[in-house]
Write a protein that holds these residues in place. Structure first.
Motif, PDB file in Angstrom:
ATOM      1  N   ASP A 129      47.846 -29.255  -6.231  1.00 15.02           N
ATOM      2  CA  ASP A 129      47.235 -28.909  -7.524  1.00 15.02           C
ATOM      3  C   ASP A 129      48.297 -28.547  -8.560  1.00 15.02           C
ATOM      4  O   ASP A 129      48.211 -28.971  -9.719  1.00 15.02           O
ATOM      5  N   GLN A 130      49.300 -27.775  -8.147  1.00 13.46           N
ATOM      6  CA  GLN A 130      50.329 -27.340  -9.091  1.00 13.46           C
ATOM      7  C   GLN A 130      51.222 -28.494  -9.534  1.00 13.46           C
ATOM      8  O   GLN A 130      51.611 -28.568 -10.710  1.00 13.46           O
ATOM      9  N   VAL A 131      51.533 -29.404  -8.630  1.00 16.61           N
ATOM     10  CA  VAL A 131      52.330 -30.578  -9.004  1.00 16.61           C
ATOM     11  C   VAL A 131      51.535 -31.441  -9.983  1.00 16.61           C
ATOM     12  O   VAL A 131      52.074 -31.889 -11.007  1.00 16.61           O
ATOM     13  N   GLU A 132      50.266 -31.671  -9.691  1.00 18.79           N
ATOM     14  CA  GLU A 132      49.425 -32.468 -10.599  1.00 18.79           C
ATOM     15  C   GLU A 132      49.344 -31.825 -11.976  1.00 18.79           C
ATOM     16  O   GLU A 132      49.425 -32.515 -13.004  1.00 18.79           O
ATOM     17  N   GLU A 133      49.190 -30.524 -12.013  1.00 17.20           N
ATOM     18  CA  GLU A 133      49.124 -29.803 -13.295  1.00 17.20           C
ATOM     19  C   GLU A 133      50.446 -29.952 -14.050  1.00 17.20           C
ATOM     20  O   GLU A 133      50.466 -30.180 -15.266  1.00 17.20           O
TER      21      GLU A 133
END
Length: 140
Positions: A129-133
């Motif tokens: 999720d953090q990489v995508e964000e």
């Protein structure tokens, strides 16, 4: 402009739900058998590879400082704000296992449930999720 291999990053991240499911199942049904031990070993290895592959692609694509080790990959992406400390700390512990999993596998305690196994499903999904964000924010 940045040359980020988004396709490769997303392909690696797409493996994480299934890997998280396998780790969760291992934790719930652990009996310490050979097949369970080998499955856990492979899941931990894949998790470490995905974290470092994705981290390396981010470092290269966004022209961050060069990493000197697998742990440094995690430190760099945490320092650049890609991932939080809540994700970075267990990922550092995970990548420290890589050498044993890949080179010293004859020393791996297959009959034991590794302490990271229970936490990794949450950590890996947070990482994804953090990489995508970060990609959404930086590649606008």
């Amino acid at each position: 402009m940045y040359d980020v291999n988004v396709k490769m990053i997303r392909a690696r991240l797409a493996c994480l739900p299934e890997l998280s499911q396998a780790l969760s199942a291992s934790t719930v049904s652990w009996k310490g058998g050979l097949i369970e031990g080998l499955a856990q070993e492979r899941a931990l290895h894949l998790a470490a590879e995905i974290a470092t592959d994705v981290g390396h692609a981010l470092i290269d694509g966004f022209i961050m400082r060069d990493a000197s080790s697998y742990e440094d990959i995690i430190d760099i992406i945490a320092g650049e704000g890609v991932i939080t400390d809540q994700v970075a700390v267990p990922l550092r512990r995970l990548v420290l296992l890589r050498k044993t999993l890949v080179q010293e596998y004859d020393q791996w305690p297959r009959a034991e449930l590794h302490p990271l196994t229970a936490d990794l499903p949450r950590v890996l999904m947070g990482f994804s999720d953090q990489v995508e964000e970060y990609l959404r924010k930086e590649l606008i």
